[in-house]
Every structure is written in structure tokens, then in C-alpha cells.
Design an enzyme around this catalytic site. Structure first.
Site, short mmCIF file in Angstrom:
data_model
loop_
_atom_site.label_atom_id
_atom_site.label_comp_id
_atom_site.label_asym_id
_atom_site.label_seq_id
_atom_site.Cartn_x
_atom_site.Cartn_y
_atom_site.Cartn_z
N HIS A 70 1.59 5.36 -1.72
CA HIS A 70 1.23 6.53 -2.54
C HIS A 70 2.50 7.07 -3.18
O HIS A 70 3.39 7.58 -2.48
CB HIS A 70 0.57 7.61 -1.67
CG HIS A 70 -0.71 7.13 -1.06
ND1 HIS A 70 -1.93 7.25 -1.68
CD2 HIS A 70 -0.95 6.48 0.11
CE1 HIS A 70 -2.87 6.70 -0.93
NE2 HIS A 70 -2.30 6.23 0.18
N HIS B 257 0.87 -1.20 0.00
CA HIS B 257 0.00 0.00 0.00
C HIS B 257 0.89 1.24 0.00
O HIS B 257 1.49 1.58 1.02
CB HIS B 257 -0.91 0.02 1.23
CG HIS B 257 -1.87 1.18 1.26
ND1 HIS B 257 -3.22 1.03 1.44
CD2 HIS B 257 -1.67 2.50 1.11
CE1 HIS B 257 -3.80 2.21 1.41
NE2 HIS B 257 -2.87 3.14 1.21
N ASP C 194 1.45 2.66 3.51
CA ASP C 194 0.60 3.84 3.33
C ASP C 194 1.45 5.12 3.37
O ASP C 194 0.97 6.17 3.79
CB ASP C 194 -0.52 3.90 4.37
CG ASP C 194 -1.61 4.89 3.99
OD1 ASP C 194 -1.69 5.27 2.80
OD2 ASP C 194 -2.37 5.31 4.89
C1 NCD Z 1 -3.42 9.20 1.97
C2 NCD Z 1 -2.91 10.22 0.96
O1 NCD Z 1 -2.38 11.26 1.36
O2 NCD Z 1 -3.01 9.95 -0.25
N1 NCD Z 1 -3.42 9.79 3.28
C3 NCD Z 1 -3.40 9.12 4.45
O3 NCD Z 1 -3.51 9.76 5.50
N2 NCD Z 1 -3.27 7.83 4.52
C4 NCD Z 1 -4.76 8.74 1.56
C5 NCD Z 1 -5.20 7.49 2.26
O4 NCD Z 1 -4.67 6.41 2.03
O5 NCD Z 1 -6.10 7.58 3.10
ZN ZN Z 2 -3.29 5.14 1.57
#
Ligand code: NCD
Ligand code: ZN
Length: 346
Positions: free
Chosen positions: A15, A13, A246
Site C-alpha cells: 500500500h 503486495h 502488505d
Molecule cells: C490494508 C490497508 O490499510 O490498506 N490494511 C491491512 O490491515 N492490511 C488493507 C488490506 O490489505 O487489507
Molecule cells: Zn493489503
């Protein structure tokens, strides 16, 4: 233990963002991980195979020279996703999952699903082509307390979804509560990712000596008993739980702001943070399976063959990292950490 060599891990997971931000963060992930599930919450989101193909090409083009890294792509489920989108994505071979965000739940989730009951035909298609569903499991009702939103999602939606599509593989992403751990343990075809911040910090950390915007992510950190339940699940050896950072980069000026963005940045030092969490309960022997085996097994992908080595070696997490417009502040910036990735994909 002074050093630990494990099969190369993957991040289930992540970003990665886009453009200059992508170029700034990708080398950190590539340093530790062989593959990563790339979240689709760009603006506009990655909605179909064409979007996923183009985003994958941009990730591959941003890779440091000679780096081998496999981005595992995801589609962003919207009210308009069709069964044809699912079949086409599945046939591509590189789209590995579909991500559900409730509309308005978190960063860039405005295009998210407004009514999950309208997604039944899409879930049916996913179940028949065996494409996993990744859930941001929080309700968005502003009358539900922010600390209760994950539990409310399980009670109001997930129990029903689970029984309606029993063969659909579901990953409850970034679980933060003992309620989620219990749900995952008691449900077939259901797994969960766990972040380093939810293993190391609790909700009091957000207010330690003042307001700490870099500890704000969604789902929000919970109380200590939940952190303990997550740590127990992660270190239990149960294959339903695996690594997903994440890691969610936002520039400093977007975090330290009148209305700050949610997201912790951990791609720089993810394995070191997980090692610290596992060591805290004398479970370093369980780290390899959590980081390198359970994820590929659930996704039905081969395990990696290379290795990385973590060494007990104190270093200081940088206060900031280069990022477009304004610097990026990593999780626990300025603090010492006792483990270091010293060999492998360094
Ligand atoms: C994530 C993001 O910034 O894209 N932020 C987060 O707090 N985890 C989005 C997400 O996965 O909820
Ligand atoms: Zn996320």
C-alpha cells in the site's frame, strides 16, 4: 551467517497511498525493492486504466531523484468492472493484476464487490487475457468470528471460484492460516503472498502486556500453530509462496484511537524482518527464492539482475517516522533488530 547477498527482491503486495503519504513512504520501499504491486484501495479506488495510469504517474513523480523503481499497477474490482476494463488494462502492459476486496472487509474497501457470483464475466475475461486475480480472502459476515473469516472464505467462495475458472491465475494475498497453505498447495495456478508480521507474530502478540494497536492488521494475526504453518510454507522453497509485505501505513492518531485502523507498517525494514523470520528456522538459504524469484516467475516477469546485501548488524527500529498530520509507527517500533540492508539500493 554474517552477511547475505541476494538478487534484488520485489514486494508483491504494497500500500503506497497517495499525496504526501506516498512521498513519505515510497523511499523506504525503493531502498529495498526493485518493483512492487501497488494496491488500488485509494479513495476513490483505482478502478480502470485511466485511474491506474494517473496513479502510476503520481508514484513515478514521487520517486526520489535517480531512483529506479517499477510500480506494478492493479485495478480495484467493483460491481461495475467490465470485461472491456480488463482487456484495456491488460493491453497497457503496466497493469499486472486485479484486486478483489469483499465490500467492507478492510481499509477503504467500501467500493468492493457485494456479490462475487456477479463477477463471472470479468473473471472469464481475466482468464482469457491471463491477468492474475489477487484476493483479499475473508468473508465479511459479522456473524463469522474474525479468526475464522479466511477459512470461511475458502470454504464458501474460493473452492467454487477455483474450479469454475481453472486457468485463472490467483494469488491468495497475505495468507494467515494453515487452511490457506493447504488450499494453495493443492490448487493449480494458485499462489500466496506472506507478510512479515504473520511470520513473526501471533494473536497473543496483540495483547502482550496491554493492547498493541500497531499489531492490528487484516486478516488479523492468528494462533501460533498457524504462524508455524506459514513459516514452514515460506521457507519450504515451494514457488507458490512469495514475499508481499502488505505494508499499510496509517498515521499514529488513526491507529491509537477509539476505533483504530487495520494495517502494519513494514516498508522501512521489510527485508530485515523477513531475514529474522527465516533465520529463526535456519532457512536463510531459502530467502532469496521467496523474495526475488517466486514472485516474478508467477507473474511471468523477468527476475531482477542487481543485488542487495543484508548484514548481521543490530540496530533499533525508530519509534516513529515522519508522516502527514501525525507520525507513522513502524512495526516493532523501538525494538532491536539483528539484520540490516547494507548494500544495493540503500
Ligand atoms: C490494508 C490497508 O490499510 O490498506 N490494511 C491491512 O490491515 N492490511 C488493507 C488490506 O490489505 O487489507
Ligand atoms: Zn493489503
Amino acid at each position: 551467517m554474517e552477511s547475505l547477498t541476494i538478487i534484488q527482491p520485489d514486494d508483491w503486495h504494497l500500500h503506497l497511498r497517495d499525496g504526501e503519504a506516498l512521498k513519505a513512504v515510497l523511499p523506504h520501499t525503493v531502498r529495498q525493492f526493485a518493483r512492487a504491486i501497488a494496491m488500488p484501495n485509494l479513495q476513490p479506488p483505482v478502478r480502470n486504466l485511466a485511474d491506474a495510469t494517473a496513479y502510476r504517474d503520481r508514484i513515478l513523480a514521487a520517486l526520489p531523484h535517480s531512483a529506479t523503481f517499477e510500480p506494478l499497477m492493479t485495478l480495484y474490482l467493483t460491481d461495475n468492472t467490465s470485461p472491456d476494463d480488463i482487456v484495456a488494462a491488460s493491453e497497457s502492459g503496466f497493469v499486472k493484476a486485479v484486486k478483489y476486496y469483499p465490500a467492507g472487509a478492510t481499509t477503504n474497501s467500501d467500493s468492493g464487490v457485494t456479490d462475487i457470483s456477479k463477477c463471472d464475466v470479468v473473471f472469464k475475461a481475466m482468464e482469457s487475457v491471463d491477468l492474475p486475480l489477487l484476493l483479499h480472502g475473508e468473508v465479511t459476515d459479522r456473524h463469522v468470528d474474525i479468526f475464522d473469516r479466511e477459512r470461511a472464505f475458502i470454504e464458501n467462495y474460493l473452492i467454487d471460484l477455483r474450479s469454475k475458472f481453472p486457468k485463472l491465475r490467483i494469488v491468495l494475498e497475505h495468507v494467515t492460516t494453515s487452511d490457506s497453505v493447504e488450499f494453495v498447495l493443492s490448487s493449480d495456478n494458485t499462489a500466496a503472498t506472506i507478510t512479515p508480521q504473520h511470520l513473526l507474530l501471533n494473536r497473543t502478540s496483540i495483547f502482550q502486556g496491554g493492547l498493541r494497536p500497531h499489531f492490528y492488521c487484516l486478516p488479523i494475526l492468528k494462533r501460533e500453530t498457524h504462524r508455524e504453518a506459514l513459516l514452514e510454507a515460506a521457507t519450504s522453497g515451494n514457488p507458490k509462496f512469495f514475499l508481499g509485505t502488505d505494508s499499510a501505513p496509517h498515521a499514529r492518531n488513526r491507529k491509537e484511537s477509539f476505533c483504530g485502523c487495520a494495517g502494519c507498517y513494514s516498508a522501512l525494514h521489510a527485508m530485515e524482518l523477513y531475514a529474522e523470520a527465516f533465520e529463526s528456522v535456519n532457512a536463510l538459504d531459502k530467502l532469496e527464492a521467496f523474495a526475488s524469484f517466486h514472485g516474478p516467475d508467477f507473474y511471468k516477469l523477468p527476475r531482477n539482475t542487481g543485488t542487495i546485501t543484508l548484514t548481521k548488524q543490530s540496530w533499533t527500529i525508530p519509534r516513529e517516522l515522519p508522516f502527514p498530520d501525525s507520525p507513522l509507527v513502524p512495526l516493532r517500533a523501538g525494538e532491536d533488530i539483528e539484520w540490516k540492508v547494507t548494500e544495493g539500493r540503500v
